[in-house]
Write a protein that holds these residues in place. Structure first.
Motif, short mmCIF file in Angstrom:
data_model
loop_
_atom_site.label_atom_id
_atom_site.label_comp_id
_atom_site.label_asym_id
_atom_site.label_seq_id
_atom_site.Cartn_x
_atom_site.Cartn_y
_atom_site.Cartn_z
N VAL A 1 0.83 -1.21 0.00
CA VAL A 1 0.00 0.00 0.00
C VAL A 1 0.87 1.26 0.00
O VAL A 1 0.67 2.18 -0.81
CB VAL A 1 -0.94 0.01 1.22
N VAL A 2 1.86 1.30 0.91
CA VAL A 2 2.69 2.50 1.04
C VAL A 2 3.51 2.75 -0.22
O VAL A 2 3.54 3.86 -0.77
CB VAL A 2 3.63 2.37 2.27
N ILE A 3 4.18 1.68 -0.71
CA ILE A 3 4.98 1.82 -1.93
C ILE A 3 4.09 2.16 -3.11
O ILE A 3 4.44 2.97 -3.97
CB ILE A 3 5.80 0.54 -2.20
N GLY A 4 2.90 1.54 -3.15
CA GLY A 4 1.98 1.81 -4.25
C GLY A 4 1.54 3.25 -4.32
O GLY A 4 1.47 3.85 -5.40
N LEU A 5 1.25 3.85 -3.17
CA LEU A 5 0.85 5.26 -3.15
C LEU A 5 2.00 6.16 -3.60
O LEU A 5 1.79 7.09 -4.40
CB LEU A 5 0.39 5.65 -1.74
N ALA A 6 3.20 5.87 -3.10
CA ALA A 6 4.36 6.67 -3.50
C ALA A 6 4.66 6.51 -4.99
O ALA A 6 4.97 7.48 -5.70
CB ALA A 6 5.57 6.28 -2.66
N TRP A 7 4.53 5.28 -5.46
CA TRP A 7 4.79 5.00 -6.88
C TRP A 7 3.77 5.72 -7.76
O TRP A 7 4.12 6.31 -8.79
CB TRP A 7 4.72 3.49 -7.11
#
Length: 490
Positions: free
Chosen positions: A243-249
């Motif tokens: 979730v965290v990496i996906g939002l940043a990506w």
């Protein structure tokens, strides 16, 4: 050399039927490779001196590398040449097959299967080549056939692999896979031209890394959650990381001039809903493959099992594979006349009906085969319609990446389905003949869940823009550049 906005001349591609045949054969070989190892899994610990957990990675690793490489290689193909990336993907298939063929060490086998999984990009690359090279009248039917090869290869792979497991050294099937991959390479070199269309810009390496991290975290959590525990620190940590990496990506991709995935295009209702439908269709389809062979192999003492051999259980899916070949042109004709939205809606209804048939007819072999074939027929129509929806909604410069993302969503659906089915079959059990087996109720629950996924796919499809709202965007949108002299045609 064709400009991006020019129509496809009918005589531009020599022998278009041969081109389609070669690309479809590539798709069948790749899909066959994906399922080749399934009948072998129960025997892997004994054959390799490993554990069942390690053996399960022979399937998990292909899912991971396929999920990561499919959109990446699709994007690279859009930018640097679809044919050359197609050949590279087939090369990875050959390399992985040879590694598995020459070793019985579980580590080498897992590495080989990782390379094989990367070859899943062949299907969206083939679809992109067809869009670039074929006249408009041939595109829908050809893309439908290419997309259906994912199901055809899977249906053929199980009984073929089962025959090898029972009657020959198990390494043989990997040598066969390598040989078929080499044949694919030769056929592509012979009959598949390089597209003159290129997507402009530089490859988004950071975006590719971010997408890979999101997919690995998500799919590891989904595929290993049952073994690790769904509430374990590892599983929850991976979900949180996704979730965290996906939002940043996603935020990074929106700001990038030449993103790995064009978030604005992907957010269009026609694209977003098509990808969500692909996830649900992939889920519903995979349940059929997962439970059919296991169900008919259950001992007769269970009261519902037929005690069938591995070969017989694999053959139960073969009629479904035949139906997928037969129905792909039918799907294309329906899409050409009424639009792919109608086609996908019809497919979802057929899949749901197939599971209803399976729910009430799970005691006789011929009825099990009939129900499984109905589900496969719906899958064939759905898989043929999905790329048509994507092609109508994205620029020609992004066909490879967009179809790669759509194929990825099917894989994610299959991964989620695998976890759900494993959880249901592991929790609804009883003791029979000195062993623990799933109850008949467990299988019926799986059928209901899969039917529900098909009906959800129907609901999502009905939300898609209607045929009148669909816009043909070949040659529009993202900037295209012609290939350099010597690049366009091999």
């Amino acid at each position: 050399m064709r400009a991006a906005t020019e129509p496809h001349p009918i005589d531009d591609t020599p022998h278009p039927r041969l081109l389609v045949g070669v690309l479809a054969f590539c798709g069948v070989v790749v899909a066959l490779m994906q399922t080749l190892v399934v009948p072998l899994l129960p025997h892997i610990p004994e054959l390799t001196g490993s554990t069942p957990t390690a053996a399960s990675w022979l399937v998990t690793v292909t899912l991971l590398t396929g999920a990561v490489c499919t959109p990446l290689l699709g994007r690279i193909g859009d930018m640097y040449g679809k044919r050359r990336v197609l050949l590279a993907s087939l090369g990875l298939l050959i390399l992985g097959s040879v590694l598995c063929a020459v070793s019985s060490h579980i580590g080498v086998l897992i590495a080989g299967r990782a390379f094989q999984g990367a070859a899943l990009a062949v299907v969206p690359l083939g679809i992109s080549i067809m869009r670039d090279e074929l006249p408009p009248a041939r595109v829908l039917s050809s893309v439908a056939l290419m997309s259906s090869t994912l199901g055809v290869g899977a249906a053929v792979g199980l009984p073929v692999a089962a025959l090898v497991v029972e009657h020959a050294d198990w390494h043989t099937m990997f040598w066969v896979s390598a040989g078929l991959g080499l044949l694919d390479v030769l056929l592509v070199l012979w009959k598949v031209p390089e597209s003159p269309l290129r997507s402009a810009g530089r490859f988004d390496a950071l975006g590719a890394l971010g997408l890979s991290a999101v997919l690995v975290a998500l799919l590891l959590a989904v595929t290993q959650g049952a073994d690790w525990g769904w509430a374990s620190g590892r599983t929850l940590g991976l979900f949180a990381a996704a979730v965290v990496i996906g939002l940043a990506w996603g935020a990074y991709e929106l700001r990038h001039a030449s993103p790995m995935v064009d978030m604005r295009v992907s957010a269009r209702p026609a694209v977003l809903l098509a990808n969500l439908a692909a996830l649900l269709i992939g889920f519903s389809f995979y349940a059929n493959s997962l439970v059919t062979a296991q169900m008919v192999q259950e001992p007769k003492a269970t009261g519902y099992g037929l005690g069938a051999s591995i070969v017989v259980s694999g053959l139960c899916l073969l009629p479904g594979g035949v139906s997928m070949v037969a129905l792909s042109p039918v799907s294309a004709r329906i899409s050409a006349r009424y639009g792919p939205k109608v086609t996908l809606s019809l497919a979802a209804v057929i899949m749901a009906v197939g599971y209803v048939v399976r729910f009430f007819t799970s005691h006789q072999l011929w009825m099990i085969i009939a129900g499984a074939t109905v589900v496969s027929a719906g899958t064939a129509i759905a898989y043929s319609a999905l790329p048509a929806l994507v092609i109508r909604a994205v620029p020609a410069a992004e066909t490879g990446a967009a179809n790669g993302l759509n194929t990825l969503m099917r894989s994610v659906g299959q991964a989620v389905c695998s976890a759900v089915v494993a959880a249901v079959l592991a929790n609804l059990t009883f003791q029979v003949a000195g062993r623990t087996a799933p109850t008949l109720h467990a299988y019926l629950v799986v059928f209901l869940i899969a039917a529900g996924a098909a009906l959800l796919a129907l609901a999502v499809t009905l939300l898609l823009p209607g045929r009148g709202a669909a816009v043909e965007v070949i040659g529009t949108g993202a900037e295209l550049r012609p290939a350099a002299v010597g690049e366009a045609r091999a």
